[in-house]
Enzyme design. Structure first.
Site, PDB file in Angstrom:
ATOM      1  N   ASP A  30       8.696 -37.381 -13.148  1.00 37.42           N
ATOM      2  CA  ASP A  30       7.292 -36.998 -12.977  1.00 37.42           C
ATOM      3  C   ASP A  30       6.738 -36.547 -14.329  1.00 37.42           C
ATOM      4  O   ASP A  30       7.392 -35.804 -15.071  1.00 37.42           O
ATOM      5  CB  ASP A  30       7.183 -35.870 -11.943  1.00 37.42           C
ATOM      6  CG  ASP A  30       5.753 -35.685 -11.445  1.00 37.42           C
ATOM      7  OD1 ASP A  30       5.494 -35.973 -10.263  1.00 37.42           O
ATOM      8  OD2 ASP A  30       4.888 -35.257 -12.248  1.00 37.42           O
ATOM      9  N   HIS A  46       3.436 -52.206  -2.924  1.00 35.49           N
ATOM     10  CA  HIS A  46       2.372 -51.210  -2.758  1.00 35.49           C
ATOM     11  C   HIS A  46       2.204 -50.859  -1.280  1.00 35.49           C
ATOM     12  O   HIS A  46       1.797 -51.683  -0.467  1.00 35.49           O
ATOM     13  CB  HIS A  46       1.027 -51.714  -3.307  1.00 35.49           C
ATOM     14  CG  HIS A  46      -0.056 -50.685  -3.182  1.00 35.49           C
ATOM     15  ND1 HIS A  46      -0.239 -49.689  -4.118  1.00 35.49           N
ATOM     16  CD2 HIS A  46      -0.961 -50.450  -2.208  1.00 35.49           C
ATOM     17  CE1 HIS A  46      -1.227 -48.898  -3.731  1.00 35.49           C
ATOM     18  NE2 HIS A  46      -1.686 -49.343  -2.564  1.00 35.49           N
ATOM     19  N   ASN A  84       4.211 -35.916   0.114  1.00 31.48           N
ATOM     20  CA  ASN A  84       2.836 -35.505   0.377  1.00 31.48           C
ATOM     21  C   ASN A  84       2.090 -36.699   0.965  1.00 31.48           C
ATOM     22  O   ASN A  84       2.194 -37.823   0.449  1.00 31.48           O
ATOM     23  CB  ASN A  84       2.165 -35.045  -0.916  1.00 31.48           C
ATOM     24  CG  ASN A  84       2.828 -33.809  -1.495  1.00 31.48           C
ATOM     25  OD1 ASN A  84       3.319 -32.966  -0.762  1.00 31.48           O
ATOM     26  ND2 ASN A  84       2.856 -33.709  -2.819  1.00 31.48           N
ATOM     27  N   GLY A  90      -1.865 -33.094   0.166  1.00 32.01           N
ATOM     28  CA  GLY A  90      -1.662 -32.935  -1.267  1.00 32.01           C
ATOM     29  C   GLY A  90      -1.361 -34.229  -2.004  1.00 32.01           C
ATOM     30  O   GLY A  90      -0.952 -34.196  -3.166  1.00 32.01           O
ATOM     31  N   THR A  92      -2.071 -37.198  -4.241  1.00 34.60           N
ATOM     32  CA  THR A  92      -3.087 -37.537  -5.250  1.00 34.60           C
ATOM     33  C   THR A  92      -2.956 -38.970  -5.747  1.00 34.60           C
ATOM     34  O   THR A  92      -3.913 -39.529  -6.257  1.00 34.60           O
ATOM     35  CB  THR A  92      -3.005 -36.575  -6.458  1.00 34.60           C
ATOM     36  OG1 THR A  92      -1.703 -36.666  -7.033  1.00 34.60           O
ATOM     37  CG2 THR A  92      -3.293 -35.135  -6.047  1.00 34.60           C
ATOM     38  N   HIS A  95      -0.005 -44.346  -3.599  1.00 33.31           N
ATOM     39  CA  HIS A  95       1.118 -45.289  -3.534  1.00 33.31           C
ATOM     40  C   HIS A  95       2.304 -44.425  -3.109  1.00 33.31           C
ATOM     41  O   HIS A  95       2.644 -43.458  -3.809  1.00 33.31           O
ATOM     42  CB  HIS A  95       1.328 -45.955  -4.899  1.00 33.31           C
ATOM     43  CG  HIS A  95       2.451 -46.956  -4.965  1.00 33.31           C
ATOM     44  ND1 HIS A  95       2.306 -48.229  -5.509  1.00 33.31           N
ATOM     45  CD2 HIS A  95       3.752 -46.844  -4.578  1.00 33.31           C
ATOM     46  CE1 HIS A  95       3.481 -48.850  -5.441  1.00 33.31           C
ATOM     47  NE2 HIS A  95       4.380 -48.030  -4.881  1.00 33.31           N
ATOM     48  N   HIS A  97       5.348 -42.248  -2.417  1.00 29.13           N
ATOM     49  CA  HIS A  97       6.376 -41.742  -3.342  1.00 29.13           C
ATOM     50  C   HIS A  97       7.061 -40.535  -2.736  1.00 29.13           C
ATOM     51  O   HIS A  97       6.430 -39.720  -2.060  1.00 29.13           O
ATOM     52  CB  HIS A  97       5.777 -41.395  -4.709  1.00 29.13           C
ATOM     53  CG  HIS A  97       4.571 -40.514  -4.653  1.00 29.13           C
ATOM     54  ND1 HIS A  97       3.321 -41.004  -4.333  1.00 29.13           N
ATOM     55  CD2 HIS A  97       4.403 -39.188  -4.867  1.00 29.13           C
ATOM     56  CE1 HIS A  97       2.441 -40.013  -4.350  1.00 29.13           C
ATOM     57  NE2 HIS A  97       3.078 -38.894  -4.660  1.00 29.13           N
ATOM     58  N   HIS A  99       9.082 -37.158  -3.770  1.00 30.40           N
ATOM     59  CA  HIS A  99       9.415 -36.258  -4.865  1.00 30.40           C
ATOM     60  C   HIS A  99      10.836 -35.744  -4.636  1.00 30.40           C
ATOM     61  O   HIS A  99      11.133 -35.183  -3.564  1.00 30.40           O
ATOM     62  CB  HIS A  99       8.504 -35.018  -4.874  1.00 30.40           C
ATOM     63  CG  HIS A  99       7.049 -35.289  -5.119  1.00 30.40           C
ATOM     64  ND1 HIS A  99       6.436 -35.035  -6.333  1.00 30.40           N
ATOM     65  CD2 HIS A  99       6.077 -35.760  -4.299  1.00 30.40           C
ATOM     66  CE1 HIS A  99       5.143 -35.334  -6.249  1.00 30.40           C
ATOM     67  NE2 HIS A  99       4.900 -35.768  -5.026  1.00 30.40           N
TER      68      HIS A  99
HETATM   69  P1  AMP Z   1       1.263 -36.416  -5.201  1.00 28.60           P
HETATM   70  O1  AMP Z   1       0.365 -35.252  -5.498  1.00 28.60           O
HETATM   71  O2  AMP Z   1       2.275 -36.150  -4.132  1.00 28.60           O
HETATM   72  O3  AMP Z   1       0.456 -37.679  -4.953  1.00 28.60           O
HETATM   73  O4  AMP Z   1       2.115 -36.637  -6.497  1.00 28.60           O
HETATM   74  C1  AMP Z   1       1.727 -37.464  -7.551  1.00 28.60           C
HETATM   75  C2  AMP Z   1       2.621 -37.142  -8.705  1.00 28.60           C
HETATM   76  O5  AMP Z   1       2.531 -38.198  -9.650  1.00 28.60           O
HETATM   77  C3  AMP Z   1       2.256 -35.848  -9.451  1.00 28.60           C
HETATM   78  O6  AMP Z   1       3.376 -34.953  -9.396  1.00 28.60           O
HETATM   79  C4  AMP Z   1       1.960 -36.327 -10.869  1.00 28.60           C
HETATM   80  O7  AMP Z   1       2.398 -35.422 -11.860  1.00 28.60           O
HETATM   81  C5  AMP Z   1       2.706 -37.659 -10.931  1.00 28.60           C
HETATM   82  N1  AMP Z   1       2.197 -38.636 -11.871  1.00 28.60           N
HETATM   83  C6  AMP Z   1       0.924 -39.051 -12.023  1.00 28.60           C
HETATM   84  N2  AMP Z   1       0.848 -39.993 -12.980  1.00 28.60           N
HETATM   85  C7  AMP Z   1       2.109 -40.198 -13.439  1.00 28.60           C
HETATM   86  C8  AMP Z   1       2.688 -41.044 -14.424  1.00 28.60           C
HETATM   87  N3  AMP Z   1       1.952 -41.898 -15.135  1.00 28.60           N
HETATM   88  N4  AMP Z   1       4.030 -40.965 -14.629  1.00 28.60           N
HETATM   89  C9  AMP Z   1       4.784 -40.101 -13.916  1.00 28.60           C
HETATM   90  N5  AMP Z   1       4.291 -39.291 -12.963  1.00 28.60           N
HETATM   91  C10 AMP Z   1       2.972 -39.325 -12.729  1.00 28.60           C
HETATM   92 ZN    ZN Z   2       0.585 -49.303  -5.903  1.00 29.45          ZN
END
Ligand code: AMP
Ligand code: ZN
Length: 111
Positions: A30, A46, A84, A90, A92, A95, A97, A99
């Site tokens: 991250d 995606h 999230n 939460g 953001t 796509h 993912h 954590h």
């Molecule tokens: P979420 O809030 O669960 O959607 O988490 C999105 C995560 O993506 C956040 O923890 C960001 O810090 C991380 N993030 C956003 N852009 C990038 C990137 N280019 N490379 C790595 N992590 C990213």
């Molecule tokens: Zn995507």
């Protein structure tokens, strides 16, 4: 490039610190870590969110990847996997993912 950050990371068009990949999954650090280990485990396909998953075999593979990476990264004392989902959850980046968090004592409930 399309306008999805994680699709662009999965395709290699956007640089990232990749810790694992196979034909379906990419895992990378991250960019704004909230623990010493903070890895995002992402399907290369995606999928917008957990809510939009059709085939839950994918979720199983992502979770298995988290467990394997936790071992590989030495998170022997424990770790947390978070997905999230949606604005109020939460999320953001739209796509899917997972954590993978570890390397310190993680408070519960989270702040
Ligand atoms: P979420 O809030 O669960 O959607 O988490 C999105 C995560 O993506 C956040 O923890 C960001 O810090 C991380 N993030 C956003 N852009 C990038 C990137 N280019 N490379 C790595 N992590 C990213
Ligand atoms: Zn995507």
């Amino acid at each position: 490039m399309n306008n999805c950050i994680f699709c662009n990371i999965a395709s290699g068009e956007m640089p990232s610190d990749i810790v694992y990949q196979d034909d379906k999954i990419v895992a990378f650090s991250d960019i704004n870590p909230c623990s010493p280990v903070h890895v995002l485990v992402v399907p290369k396909e995606h999928v917008k969110s957990l809510d939009q998953v059709n085939d839950f075999a994918l979720v199983s593979e992502l979770m298995r990847c988290c467990v394997d990476l936790a071992k590989k990264l030495g998170l022997n004392e424990g770790y947390r996997v978070v997905v999230n989902t949606g604005v109020a959850g939460g999320q953001t980046v739209e796509h899917l993912h997972f954590h993978l968090l570890g390397g310190r004592n993680l408070a519960w409930p989270p702040g």
